[in-house]
Design a protein around this motif. Structure first.
Motif, short mmCIF file in Angstrom:
data_model
loop_
_atom_site.label_atom_id
_atom_site.label_comp_id
_atom_site.label_asym_id
_atom_site.label_seq_id
_atom_site.Cartn_x
_atom_site.Cartn_y
_atom_site.Cartn_z
N ASP A 165 0.83 -1.22 0.00
CA ASP A 165 0.00 0.00 0.00
C ASP A 165 0.85 1.26 0.00
O ASP A 165 0.33 2.36 -0.19
N SER A 166 2.15 1.08 0.22
CA SER A 166 3.04 2.24 0.20
C SER A 166 3.00 2.90 -1.18
O SER A 166 3.25 2.25 -2.19
N ALA A 167 2.68 4.17 -1.19
CA ALA A 167 2.49 4.90 -2.45
C ALA A 167 2.17 6.34 -2.10
O ALA A 167 2.07 6.70 -0.93
N VAL A 168 2.02 7.14 -3.15
CA VAL A 168 1.49 8.49 -2.96
C VAL A 168 0.04 8.48 -3.41
O VAL A 168 -0.27 8.02 -4.52
N TYR A 169 -0.85 8.95 -2.56
CA TYR A 169 -2.27 8.96 -2.86
C TYR A 169 -2.68 10.40 -3.17
O TYR A 169 -2.45 11.30 -2.37
N PHE A 170 -3.29 10.56 -4.34
CA PHE A 170 -3.73 11.89 -4.75
C PHE A 170 -5.25 11.95 -4.78
O PHE A 170 -5.92 11.07 -5.32
N CYS A 171 -5.76 13.01 -4.23
CA CYS A 171 -7.17 13.33 -4.33
C CYS A 171 -7.33 14.32 -5.48
O CYS A 171 -6.41 15.11 -5.76
N ALA A 172 -8.47 14.28 -6.14
CA ALA A 172 -8.74 15.24 -7.21
C ALA A 172 -10.22 15.58 -7.19
O ALA A 172 -11.03 14.86 -6.58
N SER A 173 -10.56 16.68 -7.85
CA SER A 173 -11.98 17.03 -7.96
C SER A 173 -12.25 17.64 -9.32
O SER A 173 -11.34 18.13 -10.00
N SER A 174 -13.51 17.60 -9.71
CA SER A 174 -13.93 18.24 -10.95
C SER A 174 -15.42 18.55 -10.85
O SER A 174 -16.13 18.01 -10.00
N GLN A 175 -15.87 19.41 -11.75
CA GLN A 175 -17.29 19.68 -11.88
C GLN A 175 -17.76 18.85 -13.06
O GLN A 175 -17.41 19.16 -14.21
N TYR A 176 -18.50 17.81 -12.77
CA TYR A 176 -18.86 16.86 -13.81
C TYR A 176 -19.73 17.52 -14.87
O TYR A 176 -20.72 18.17 -14.57
N SER A 177 -19.31 17.35 -16.14
CA SER A 177 -20.07 17.95 -17.23
C SER A 177 -20.26 16.95 -18.35
O SER A 177 -20.43 17.32 -19.50
N GLY A 178 -20.20 15.70 -18.02
CA GLY A 178 -20.41 14.66 -19.02
C GLY A 178 -19.12 14.22 -19.65
O GLY A 178 -18.77 13.06 -19.64
N SER A 179 -18.37 15.16 -20.18
CA SER A 179 -17.13 14.75 -20.82
C SER A 179 -16.06 15.83 -20.76
O SER A 179 -14.88 15.53 -20.84
N THR A 180 -16.45 17.07 -20.61
CA THR A 180 -15.47 18.14 -20.76
C THR A 180 -14.99 18.72 -19.44
O THR A 180 -14.51 19.83 -19.39
N ASP A 181 -15.15 17.99 -18.37
CA ASP A 181 -14.65 18.53 -17.11
C ASP A 181 -13.15 18.26 -16.97
O ASP A 181 -12.61 17.36 -17.60
N THR A 182 -12.53 19.05 -16.13
CA THR A 182 -11.09 18.96 -15.89
C THR A 182 -10.88 18.63 -14.43
O THR A 182 -11.51 19.23 -13.56
N GLN A 183 -9.99 17.70 -14.16
CA GLN A 183 -9.72 17.30 -12.79
C GLN A 183 -8.55 18.10 -12.23
O GLN A 183 -7.52 18.27 -12.90
N TYR A 184 -8.71 18.55 -11.00
CA TYR A 184 -7.68 19.30 -10.30
C TYR A 184 -7.21 18.47 -9.11
O TYR A 184 -8.03 17.94 -8.37
N PHE A 185 -5.89 18.40 -8.96
CA PHE A 185 -5.31 17.47 -8.00
C PHE A 185 -4.85 18.16 -6.73
O PHE A 185 -4.43 19.32 -6.74
N GLY A 186 -4.90 17.39 -5.66
CA GLY A 186 -4.34 17.83 -4.39
C GLY A 186 -2.84 17.57 -4.36
O GLY A 186 -2.28 17.01 -5.30
N PRO A 187 -2.19 17.93 -3.24
CA PRO A 187 -0.74 17.82 -3.14
C PRO A 187 -0.22 16.42 -2.90
O PRO A 187 0.98 16.18 -2.99
N GLY A 188 -1.12 15.48 -2.62
CA GLY A 188 -0.69 14.10 -2.41
C GLY A 188 -0.39 13.78 -0.95
O GLY A 188 -0.03 14.66 -0.17
#
Lengths: 114, 114
Positions: free
Chosen positions: A85-108
């Motif tokens: 399980d050792s790894a870097v875990y990243f959270c991300a978020s987006s505003q779902y728009s079907g296909s054209t949303d962009t994901q923004y990532f946290g610092p890990g």
């Protein structure tokens, strides 16, 4: 003014322990994600939640359980931690728009299991 | 299923050299394409994205990418790199009918020598 934040930044723990990683976004997005980046930098999605409902659940051991108390938070709880399980875990978020949303990532969060 | 391949795992350039990083994807439909950059010790940041329209996309920091549909490619370019461009670069694809799943390539580590 952090957009996507994660705590803790570093997590060192023993095998067999249970730990949680928290993620919060202040972008008003309705979809959040967890990714795992292994030691070779390979990034793979684990989960995705839209409006607090699970929409993507890749092949992840059931020791991993995401919890979304509200749209702005997606926490990751891991039971019975293993060396792999050792790894870097990243959270991300987006505003779902079907296909054209962009994901923004946290610092890990760098998780090290000893 | 969608997949992404980045053929160059490690690239070493001198400052002012031109850069081109390869990215090929596999998906039987319309796609959205992204390049993310991860500076040492930092989180992923969006460099540029392609949704539709002009296949030549300009991003931040002088980067651009060209979507060539017939070649299933989305190569990243920069005419003159700087030492500060040293980072890991990730290409990602999202199939328009693949839900909100973003699939990443294995990454290319770029080192720019001063």
């Amino acid at each position: 003014d952090t957009a996507v934040s994660q705590t803790p930044k570093y997590l060192v723990t023993q095998m067999g322990n249970d730990k949680s990683i928290k993620c919060e976004q202040n972008l008003g997005h309705d979809t959040m994600y967890w990714y795992k980046q292994d030691s070779k930098k390979f990034l793979k999605i684990m989960f995705s939640y839209n409006n607090k409902e699970l929409i993507i659940n890749e092949t992840v051991p059931n020791r991993f359980s995401p919890k979304s108390p509200d749209k702005a938070h997606l926490n990751l709880h891991i039971n019975s931690l293993e060396l792999g399980d050792s790894a870097v875990y990243f959270c991300a978020s987006s505003q779902y728009s079907g296909s054209t949303d962009t994901q923004y990532f946290g610092p890990g969060t760098r998780l090290t299991v000893l | 299923a969608q997949s992404v391949s980045q053929h160059n795992h490690h690239v070493i350039l001198s400052e002012a050299a031109s850069l081109e990083l390869g990215c090929n994807y596999s998906y039987g439909g319309t796609v959205n394409l992204f390049w993310y950059v991860q500076y040492p010790g930092q989180h992923l940041q969006l460099l540029l994205k392609y949704f539709s329209g002009d296949p030549l996309v300009k991003g931040i920091k002088g980067f651009e990418a060209e979507f060539i549909k017939s070649k299933f490619s989305f190569n990243l370019r920069k005419p003159s790199v700087q030492w500060s461009d040293t980072a890991e670069y990730f290409c990602a694809v999202k199939g328009i009918n693949a839900g909100n799943m973003l699939t990443f390539g294995g990454g290319t580590r770029l080192m720019v020598k001063p």
